[in-house]
Design an enzyme around this catalytic site. Structure first.
Site, short mmCIF file in Angstrom:
data_model
loop_
_atom_site.label_atom_id
_atom_site.label_comp_id
_atom_site.label_asym_id
_atom_site.label_seq_id
_atom_site.Cartn_x
_atom_site.Cartn_y
_atom_site.Cartn_z
N HIS A 191 36.69 36.85 38.02
CA HIS A 191 35.81 36.21 37.06
C HIS A 191 34.95 35.20 37.83
CE1 HIS A 191 39.30 37.48 34.65
NE2 HIS A 191 38.47 37.53 33.61
N HIS A 196 43.39 40.96 27.07
CA HIS A 196 42.62 40.68 28.28
C HIS A 196 42.90 39.24 28.68
CE1 HIS A 196 39.41 38.42 26.05
NE2 HIS A 196 39.91 39.15 25.06
#
Length: 336
Positions: free
Chosen positions: A9, A181
């Site tokens: 990320h 997630h």
């Protein structure tokens, strides 16, 4: 030679790749891909596929990802499922990447899975504190306290047995098109402390790959299951689940409505994200809806269901009524 893909990320993978190449020099068959704030699962998956296609060989690929259960992990897992020589290691740090490049340099014939095995301990050893006594003591392995559930859960208990008060506890019911997630694994699960995550979806229950990804995305100590709606209705009525604390995940409000009409006692729904589909309008930056969605939320509202609009526990709750009014206005404009 094993191809190595760093994935994260934000810019973490870019930065750690730069640091590693300061130590080792420019590397071949070495890629770093990131998920930007305005991107989704398909974007990071496409970047992974492009990176792998650039390698001299696609026979052996090792993914080093930032977070178990996050979007980069889930998309890498979908690719690894199709290749029996590929591997993933989560919890990426610089010692892990350095060790992976070292192993590959020392043995050009090493496999992705051999390297994966050898990077875990260096990654753990890279975590140290100063003063050293701040390091937590290693706990002795706990005895298996829940052997019955580990060997089959309610299925191993005779039908009709009442466990606890005989009613499953729903610690959270969430609408999230991405299902299990990173935000769920690292935000909601620690906050709500379920012992099971249950994805309730007829379509996902038929998809072996997605079911496998959901199982593997669950944090340690939490079991993840995928069941169709009818099965969830049976579970809700089964007194053997009386000690179960479940976090339910739904892809859309229509499935929530069906579940409630089927007898599943849900009074509060966390609304997390709904990805865009053709014909939708963007009610806000994470919620896309069509007319059926808006009508379904309004029907749930009339049934007394309360909505908690938050992506993660630390967010301030959104105003669901304002969101629905905006969506309806945009849909009305769309019809003109």
């Amino acid at each position: 030679m094993v191809g190595i893909v760093l994935a994260s990320h934000g810019g973490f993978a870019d930065g750690i790749a730069q640091s590693a190449q300061m130590l080792f020099g420019e590397q071949n068959n070495f890629a770093h891909v990131i998920l930007k704030p305005d991107e989704g699962p398909d974007d990071i998956r496409g970047k992974m596929e492009k990176a792998i296609a650039s390698f001299d060989s696609q026979d052996e690929v090792l993914f080093l990802v930032d977070l178990w259960g996050g979007t980069p992990f889930n998309q890498a897992n979908g690719l690894v499922e199709k290749h029996d020589k590929w591997a993933i290691v989560a919890g990426m740090n610089l010692p892990m990447v350095v060790q992976a490049l070292t192993e590959r340099m020392m043995d050009a014939n090493a496999t992705a899975r051999q390297i994966a095995t050898k990077v875990v301990e260096p990654a753990k050893d890279g975590i140290k504190t100063k003063p050293s006594d701040l390091m937590p003591k290693t706990a002795a392995p706990a005895a298996a306290a829940d052997k019955g559930s580990a060997k089959g859960g309610a299925k191993s208990i005779p039908e009709g047995t009442v466990i606890g008060d005989g009613h499953i506890k729903y610690v959270l019911a969430r609408i999230d098109s991405r299902l299990l997630h990173g935000q769920v694994a690292t935000g909601w699960i620690p906050a709500m402390k379920p012992d099971r995550v249950i994805v309730v979806s007829d379509s996902v229950a038929k998809d072996d790959l997605r079911k496998s990804m959901i199982r593997e995305a669950a944090p340690a100590g939490v079991k993840a299951h995928t069941v169709p709606l009818k099965k969830m209705e049976e579970i809700a009525k089964d007194p053997r689940f009386g000690n179960t604390h479940a976090l339910l995940l739904f892809e859309n409000p229509e499935d929530v409505l069906r579940a409630i009409k089927g007898g599943i006692n849900l009074k509060d729904i966390n609304v997390g994200s709904m990805s865009y589909k053709e014909g939708d309008v963007n009610a806000n930056n994470v919620l896309s809806m069509n007319q059926e969605d808006v009508d379904t939320f309004r029907e749930l509202e009339k049934m007394g269901v309360k909505f908690d609009v938050r992506k993660v526990p630390s967010d301030a709750p959104g105003n669901m009524d304002a969101i629905l009014k905006k969506a309806q206005n945009l849909l009305d404009e769309q019809k003109k």
